[in-house]
Scaffold this motif. Structure first.
Motif, PDB file in Angstrom:
ATOM      1  N   MET A   1      10.374  -5.780   6.460  1.00 12.90           N
ATOM      2  CA  MET A   1       9.808  -5.696   7.815  1.00 12.90           C
ATOM      3  C   MET A   1       9.330  -4.272   8.082  1.00 12.90           C
ATOM      4  N   LEU A   2       8.038  -4.104   8.348  1.00 10.58           N
ATOM      5  CA  LEU A   2       7.550  -2.789   8.739  1.00 10.58           C
ATOM      6  C   LEU A   2       7.928  -2.531  10.194  1.00 10.58           C
ATOM      7  N   ASP A  45     -12.809   1.286   0.810  1.00 11.38           N
ATOM      8  CA  ASP A  45     -12.180   2.242  -0.110  1.00 11.38           C
ATOM      9  C   ASP A  45     -10.977   1.616  -0.804  1.00 11.38           C
ATOM     10  N   ASN A  46     -10.195   0.845  -0.074  1.00 12.77           N
ATOM     11  CA  ASN A  46      -9.059   0.122  -0.640  1.00 12.77           C
ATOM     12  C   ASN A  46      -8.165   1.018  -1.492  1.00 12.77           C
ATOM     13  N   PRO A  47      -7.712   2.167  -0.935  1.00 12.65           N
ATOM     14  CA  PRO A  47      -6.972   3.139  -1.761  1.00 12.65           C
ATOM     15  C   PRO A  47      -5.545   2.688  -2.059  1.00 12.65           C
ATOM     16  N   LYS A  48      -5.022   3.193  -3.173  1.00 14.95           N
ATOM     17  CA  LYS A  48      -3.586   3.059  -3.456  1.00 14.95           C
ATOM     18  C   LYS A  48      -2.972   4.386  -3.016  1.00 14.95           C
ATOM     19  N   ARG A  69      -1.001   4.817   6.732  1.00 20.09           N
ATOM     20  CA  ARG A  69       0.059   4.102   6.027  1.00 20.09           C
ATOM     21  C   ARG A  69      -0.155   4.247   4.533  1.00 20.09           C
ATOM     22  N   THR A  71      -0.165   2.591   1.074  1.00 19.22           N
ATOM     23  CA  THR A  71      -0.253   1.201   0.618  1.00 19.22           C
ATOM     24  C   THR A  71       0.580   0.937  -0.631  1.00 19.22           C
ATOM     25  N   ALA A  72       1.091   2.005  -1.252  1.00 18.26           N
ATOM     26  CA  ALA A  72       1.940   1.800  -2.432  1.00 18.26           C
ATOM     27  C   ALA A  72       3.411   1.721  -2.030  1.00 18.26           C
ATOM     28  N   THR A  73       3.826   2.570  -1.084  1.00 16.52           N
ATOM     29  CA  THR A  73       5.250   2.624  -0.711  1.00 16.52           C
ATOM     30  C   THR A  73       5.530   1.968   0.636  1.00 16.52           C
ATOM     31  N   HIS A  74       4.487   1.661   1.411  1.00 16.07           N
ATOM     32  CA  HIS A  74       4.597   1.115   2.776  1.00 16.07           C
ATOM     33  C   HIS A  74       5.153   2.144   3.771  1.00 16.07           C
TER      34      HIS A  74
ATOM     35  N   LEU B 243      -9.353   0.411  -7.829  1.00 20.75           N
ATOM     36  CA  LEU B 243      -8.897   1.688  -8.402  1.00 20.75           C
ATOM     37  C   LEU B 243      -9.656   2.013  -9.679  1.00 20.75           C
ATOM     38  N   ARG B 251     -17.666   1.554  -5.534  1.00 21.43           N
ATOM     39  CA  ARG B 251     -16.860   0.957  -4.491  1.00 21.43           C
ATOM     40  C   ARG B 251     -17.075  -0.541  -4.577  1.00 21.43           C
ATOM     41  N   TYR B 304      -0.247  -2.313  -2.472  1.00 25.96           N
ATOM     42  CA  TYR B 304      -0.124  -2.339  -3.927  1.00 25.96           C
ATOM     43  C   TYR B 304       1.358  -2.414  -4.315  1.00 25.96           C
ATOM     44  N   ARG B 307       5.629  -6.571  -3.881  1.00 30.36           N
ATOM     45  CA  ARG B 307       6.911  -7.172  -3.508  1.00 30.36           C
ATOM     46  C   ARG B 307       6.818  -8.057  -2.270  1.00 30.36           C
ATOM     47  N   ASN B 309       6.663  -8.799   2.053  1.00 29.72           N
ATOM     48  CA  ASN B 309       7.575  -8.421   3.118  1.00 29.72           C
ATOM     49  C   ASN B 309       8.250  -9.644   3.721  1.00 29.72           C
ATOM     50  N   PRO B 311       8.799 -10.991   6.870  1.00 27.15           N
ATOM     51  CA  PRO B 311       8.255 -11.963   7.830  1.00 27.15           C
ATOM     52  C   PRO B 311       7.415 -13.047   7.166  1.00 27.15           C
TER      53      PRO B 311
END
Lengths: 89, 416
Positions: A1-2, A45-48, A69, A71-74, B243, B251, B304, B307, B309, B311
């Protein structure tokens, strides 16, 4: 849960929010080329890692805002108002 | 290639199972290959196989950053189907299902393809009408489908909740009987073994770190195992497409999201078909081991993390238990997620890229597994000839500039 910090309501659970995609997209002039228009509409861009995003507090105050945010670690770095400049991070 | 058969099984049993050779060669990269395929999942391995088999191109290496089939190929819910709405999708995905139908025999590897049928449930009058259109569109496209009434669904999946109080009453639905499931790891291993036996090098633990691009296209690829020269590059890196594209200076119109799946503890046979409920946004099948394999909607933000979440997991499980109340006492054994390429029109991005001799196989969203044989077939054609394959030409990257989108969002089952 974020746990997402709405700039208006404070920390709330993620299921109150809707993700709205990449932030700070600039709409091109209407007489732009098809390529520019496609870039604006579809390409991302959709970055990691660190991402600048728009979120909507749909089941809360109803306001749109920006969120930084990872996107790899949340991990969530910060949130800021929808009309604010993109912060230097 | 060491052929698998009842006789070899018997012979190995006599010698304590100690004589099995490795299924594919483990090699270090050579200095140069004609074609480098980035991504050792189903699509990359199938591409290598069809390059060798259909086009006689064997100077090929498949570069995989982890292990074969360890990405989305090993994380999906193993469903194979071609119940798409639009002619472009139906043609492509049905070609893929047809290849699946002969794959165990062709590759001499039991991929356990089981055409147990895929049932889509209708819970309202509107569902019935929409699915009548959907099933009839499939027939017009030459794909099998049969409309079902309530009793028809009950005969195929009696464990569903048919009571009067059901939250999602079952009014009917339709079935694609040629749909089903296959053993996902076996698909990757079978293609790897067949490609390797024809001379393709499969290089695991080899991460691509950069590309060298000249005026004619790629000249070399920098990897964690050194620099490899090449004349053509095919990207088949689901979940990481943006990536890798960034390393090429491109892009893509893709967002990467998490798609979760989970399995329960194994139980005796209770469900011998694949059941999809668009309204409950879940689908369930039972593996040959007896585990109930559960999938649902996306975690609706980019990630990425591989896992998922809580909810979303709760929503998926609530949907399954609403449809199948008797599953409520099963314990969940595993939960995981894969990173999937989500495209705005829910169709893949396939074929030539803006860079000469760099080819894209990505954007499969939540349904890349079923597309593996067809994707490999068409990607091999594109790499060998430099031209789009007729089956995948509609999915070219330039459709976003042309506005020729193939909006399968409503037809692929779950509205994410």
């Amino acid at each position: 849960m974020l746990s997402i910090p709405c700039p208006h309501c404070g920390l709330r659970d993620e299921d109150e929010f809707v993700w709205g995609g990449e932030a700070h997209l600039v709409r091109p002039r209407l007489d732009c080329s098809a390529e520019e228009w496609a870039q604006y509409l579809f390409y991302r861009d959709n970055p990691k890692g660190i991402a600048f995003e728009r979120w909507h507090h749909r089941f809360g105050c109803g306001q749109w805002f920006n969120l930084v945010r990872n996107t790899a670690t949340h991990t969530i770095e910060m949130s800021y108002l929808i009309d604010a400049q993109r912060p230097d991070l | 290639m060491y052929r698998y058969s009842a006789a070899t099984l018997l012979r190995q049993a006599m010698t304590d199972q100690k004589g099995w050779p490795a299924a594919w060669r483990s090699t270090s990269p050579k200095a140069r290959y004609s074609v480098l395929i980035v991504g050792g999942g189903g699509h990359g391995l199938a591409t290598a196989y069809y390059l060798a088999k259909n086009h006689g191109i064997t100077d090929v290496a498949v570069l995989e950053k982890g292990w074969i089939g360890g990405g989305n190929t090993g994380r999906n819910t193993t469903v194979v189907r071609s119940n798409y709405l639009f002619p472009e999708s139906a043609r492509f995905y049905d070609h893929s299902v047809k290849l699946y139908e002969g794959l165990s025999r062709e590759l001499n590897f039991n991929i356990m393809f089981s055409q147990r049928g895929m049932v889509t449930l209708a819970h309202s009058r509107h569902d019935l009408e929409a699915q009548r259109r959907w099933a009839n569109a499939m027939r017009l496209n030459g794909v099998d489908s049969e409309l079902l009434d309530r009793e028809g669904v009950r005969s195929l999946a009696p464990a569903l909740d048919f009571s009067e109080e059901a939250r999602f009453p079952i009014l009917g639905g339709f079935v694609q009987k040629r749909g089903g499931t296959a053993r996902h790891d076996a698909v990757a291993w079978a293609y790897a073994r067949a490609a390797s036996s024809m001379g393709v090098d499969i290089i695991e633990n080899c991460e691509v770190e950069g590309f060298e691009i000249g005026p004619e296209g790629p000249t070399a690829v920098q990897t964690s195992r050194g620099r490899i020269k090449t004349g053509a590059v095919g990207l088949a890196v689901a979940g990481n497409s943006s990536l890798l594209a960034k390393q090429l200076g491109l892009r893509l119109p893709i967002d990467s999201l998490s798609l979760q799946a989970m399995v329960t503890e194994p139980v005796k046979p209770v469900l011998d078909t694949v059941v999809l409920s668009p309204a409950a946004a879940v689908y369930v099948s039972q593996s040959d081991k007896g585990e109930l394999v559960i999938g649902g909607g996306l975690d609706l933000y980019t990630s990425y993390g591989q896992r998922g979440n809580l909810p979303t997991a709760q929503r998926i499980l609530a949907g399954v238990l609403t449809l199948f109340p008797s599953f409520s006492r099963l314990r969940l054994l595993r939960q995981w997620a894969g990173t999937v390429d989500v495209v705005k029109d829910s169709s893949p991005i396939f074929g030539r890229s803006p860079i000469p001799n760099v080819f894209l196989n990505c954007g499969w969203g939540t349904g890349g597994f079923k597309a593996i044989p067809g994707g490999g077939w068409c990607f091999a054609h594109t790499i060998a000839t430099g031209e789009h394959h007729p089956l995948t030409a509609p999915f070219a990257l330039d459709r976003f500039e042309k506005g020729a989108l193939i909006d399968e969002a409503a037809a692929s089952g779950i509205a994410h």
